[in-house]
Write an enzyme that holds these catalytic residues in place. Structure first.
Site, PDB file in Angstrom:
ATOM      1  N   SER A  68       4.761   5.828  -8.242  1.00 62.09           N
ATOM      2  CA  SER A  68       4.547   4.425  -8.606  1.00 62.09           C
ATOM      3  C   SER A  68       3.279   4.290  -9.417  1.00 62.09           C
ATOM      4  O   SER A  68       2.192   4.660  -8.956  1.00 62.09           O
ATOM      5  CB  SER A  68       4.427   3.543  -7.361  1.00 62.09           C
ATOM      6  N   GLY A 125       3.721  -7.827  -1.458  1.00 65.13           N
ATOM      7  CA  GLY A 125       3.357  -8.424  -0.171  1.00 65.13           C
ATOM      8  C   GLY A 125       2.971  -9.884  -0.274  1.00 65.13           C
ATOM      9  O   GLY A 125       2.178 -10.381   0.515  1.00 65.13           O
ATOM     10  N   ASP A 175      16.839 -12.043  -0.005  1.00 63.69           N
ATOM     11  CA  ASP A 175      16.017 -11.421  -1.049  1.00 63.69           C
ATOM     12  C   ASP A 175      16.825 -10.442  -1.890  1.00 63.69           C
ATOM     13  O   ASP A 175      16.813 -10.489  -3.123  1.00 63.69           O
ATOM     14  CB  ASP A 175      14.832 -10.683  -0.418  1.00 63.69           C
ATOM     15  N   TYR A 225       7.851 -12.470  12.169  1.00 63.54           N
ATOM     16  CA  TYR A 225       9.191 -12.618  11.590  1.00 63.54           C
ATOM     17  C   TYR A 225      10.241 -12.256  12.635  1.00 63.54           C
ATOM     18  O   TYR A 225      11.197 -13.000  12.862  1.00 63.54           O
ATOM     19  CB  TYR A 225       9.314 -11.691  10.376  1.00 63.54           C
TER      20      TYR A 225
HETATM   21  P1  ADP Z   1       7.095  -8.602  -0.630  1.00 66.03           P
HETATM   22  O1  ADP Z   1       8.480  -8.097  -0.568  1.00 66.03           O
HETATM   23  O2  ADP Z   1       6.974 -10.041  -0.282  1.00 66.03           O
HETATM   24  O3  ADP Z   1       6.408  -8.306  -1.939  1.00 66.03           O
HETATM   25  P2  ADP Z   1       6.700  -6.619   1.399  1.00 66.03           P
HETATM   26  O4  ADP Z   1       5.567  -6.352   2.312  1.00 66.03           O
HETATM   27  O5  ADP Z   1       8.042  -6.849   1.964  1.00 66.03           O
HETATM   28  O6  ADP Z   1       6.250  -7.845   0.483  1.00 66.03           O
HETATM   29  O7  ADP Z   1       6.835  -5.424   0.379  1.00 66.03           O
HETATM   30  C1  ADP Z   1       5.709  -4.912  -0.311  1.00 66.03           C
HETATM   31  C2  ADP Z   1       5.765  -3.401  -0.310  1.00 66.03           C
HETATM   32  O8  ADP Z   1       6.817  -2.934  -1.182  1.00 66.03           O
HETATM   33  C3  ADP Z   1       4.506  -2.767  -0.879  1.00 66.03           C
HETATM   34  O9  ADP Z   1       3.504  -2.651   0.114  1.00 66.03           O
HETATM   35  C4  ADP Z   1       5.037  -1.410  -1.331  1.00 66.03           C
HETATM   36  O10 ADP Z   1       5.157  -0.520  -0.240  1.00 66.03           O
HETATM   37  C5  ADP Z   1       6.440  -1.741  -1.810  1.00 66.03           C
HETATM   38  N1  ADP Z   1       6.447  -1.961  -3.273  1.00 66.03           N
HETATM   39  C6  ADP Z   1       6.853  -3.048  -3.935  1.00 66.03           C
HETATM   40  N2  ADP Z   1       6.732  -2.896  -5.275  1.00 66.03           N
HETATM   41  C7  ADP Z   1       6.235  -1.662  -5.479  1.00 66.03           C
HETATM   42  C8  ADP Z   1       5.856  -0.903  -6.630  1.00 66.03           C
HETATM   43  N3  ADP Z   1       5.982  -1.379  -7.872  1.00 66.03           N
HETATM   44  N4  ADP Z   1       5.365   0.338  -6.423  1.00 66.03           N
HETATM   45  C9  ADP Z   1       5.239   0.838  -5.188  1.00 66.03           C
HETATM   46  N5  ADP Z   1       5.558   0.168  -4.076  1.00 66.03           N
HETATM   47  C10 ADP Z   1       6.042  -1.064  -4.202  1.00 66.03           C
HETATM   48 MG    MG Z   2       9.659  -7.981   1.220  1.00 70.19          MG
END
Ligand code: ADP
Ligand code: MG
Length: 389
Positions: A68, A125, A175, A225
């Site tokens: 990533s 997040g 989602d 949640y």
């Molecule tokens: P939300 O879905 O509301 O953004 P979540 O806590 O459910 O929050 O998901 C966030 C997590 O998803 C991040 O902490 C990471 O682990 C993963 N994630 C999302 N987008 C990326 C990205 N572009 N690169 C790496 N990890 C990602």
């Molecule tokens: Mg999420």
């Protein structure tokens, strides 16, 4: 960064040549219908033009390599098709690995390993569903690379299944569904009881959707949640002793008034009250939007916030302050918390000419009160997950 630059990073990490493909999956914002999906009610999300990009290529062996560009310090995560378990060391990569696992669990044959670089321009997040974006993105990549036949609805369900069973978050279907099924300039009126849906054109004549990121995320998100899910099912069980329903989404406000006293616990009562009323608000809001009655739509968004704040108790001080400040800004048609809660983002509908003042007024008040810099996104509604090239 754009997809071309991500391709350069891909080649740096994994080498040039072969059949390199690019993909995109959006983030989403839910306009109304919060915490109704797992209660068998309606939701009204839309996919955004911001989201997550992937560059990917098949491998000859059974190795999976993931990188990533948002989380560089983790480096390349390496796993294998023969060892798909959730490990702390895999960090963010547990999301894509979970999707690989879920696809195999559901009977797909993934013939070889692959390598994938991702980069997203949605905050992580914050309630804009970067996790679902990453899951549906991975599903889109795998089905395309390996010629696996799945509908977008099936990919949404696989994403949810992996988040539930591989990543331990008991999320509903909203989602992943919004990310998979998004349509430019439309929101999705989804009945989570049976996944039937209709697109509704979002023509906000003279207004914009403005998302405000509070930049706070209280750590209880996942546990709270899961608590809300339990409280809602306890309320449902009490109601089932007096009426023949299988989800809270089946009740009208009047029916809830009639039967609600069957719920023994006061807290559970308020959870169910929200789930029922929010579902009814969502139905009314879509009706209002279809009639071009944006004012009513905005009022229902405001009522949604009050209910999430007081009855479902999934807001927090900082987000309440943001929403209450937004309500006081001239030209704001409606505003509410969006996403799972306990921080994250607000969504507002703001008249075009009021957007600049909105950002300035809300940003300044928030900074003064909490010493935090809110971030603003004036968003467009885009299409669902897809291959780009
Ligand atoms: P939300 O879905 O509301 O953004 P979540 O806590 O459910 O929050 O998901 C966030 C997590 O998803 C991040 O902490 C990471 O682990 C993963 N994630 C999302 N987008 C990326 C990205 N572009 N690169 C790496 N990890 C990602
Ligand atoms: Mg999420």
């Amino acid at each position: 960064m754009n997809e071309q630059e991500l391709k350069v990073i891909f080649e740096e990490k994994f080498g040039q040549g072969g059949d390199i493909r690019t993909y995109f999956a959006p983030g989403r914002v839910n306009l109304i219908g919060e915490h109704t999906d797992y209660n068998g009610g309606h939701v009204f999300p839309c996919a955004l033009t911001i989201g997550t990009y992937a560059v990917a290529r098949k491998r000859e062996d059974r190795v999976i390599k993931l990188y990533s560009a948002n989380i560089e310090h983790v480096g390349v995560i390496e796993s294998s098709l023969d060892d798909l378990t959730n490990k702390d060391a895999y960090h963010w990569a547990n999301y894509p690995l979970g999707v690989v696992w879920a696809m195999i669990e559901k009977g797909s044959e993934i013939k070889s390993g692959f390598e994938m670089c991702v980069w997203g321009n949605i905050p992580n997040g914050s309630g804009l569903s970067s996790s679902a974006s990453l899951e549906v993105l991975t599903g889109t990549v795998i089905t395309d690379l390996f010629g696996i036949d799945k509908t977008m609805t099936e990919l949404a369900l696989i994403g949810q299944y992996s988040e539930n069973n591989f990543n331990g978050c008991n999320c509903g279907i909203m989602d992943q569904f919004a990310v998979a099924m998004g349509k430019k300039d439309h929101a999705i009126f989804l009945d989570c009881a049976d996944l039937s849906y209709k697109y509704a054109s979002v023509k906000l004549d003279g207004a914009k959707i403005v998302i405000t990121n509070s930049k706070v995320k209280h750590s209880l998100v996942d546990s709270a949640y899961n608590d809300r899910r339990n409280e809602s099912s306890q309320a449902l069980a009490d109601l089932q002793t007096v009426c023949g329903i299988s989800t809270l989404g089946e009740l009208t406000d009047e029916e809830f008034e009639k039967y609600g006293s069957a719920i023994k616990d006061e807290v559970n009562y308020r959870r169910a009250k929200h789930a029922v009323a929010e579902n009814q608000r969502t139905i009314k809001a879509v009706d209002a939007l279809n009639k071009n009655d944006i004012e009513t739509f905005g009022k229902l968004m405001n009522a949604s916030h009050v209910s999430l704040r007081d009855d479902y108790e999934v807001s927090c001080e900082e987000v309440d302050f943001l929403v209450e400040t937004e309500w006081s800004v001239p030209g704001v048609i409606g505003a509410r918390i969006t996403g799972g809660g306990f921080g994250g983002c607000t969504v507002a509908i703001v008249k075009d000419e009021a957007v600049e003042n909105f950002k300035e007024t809300v940003g300044k008040a928030y900074k003064e009160k909490y010493d935090l810099d809110a971030e603003f996104y004036v968003v467009d509604i885009g299409d669902g997950a897809r291959r780009l090239s």
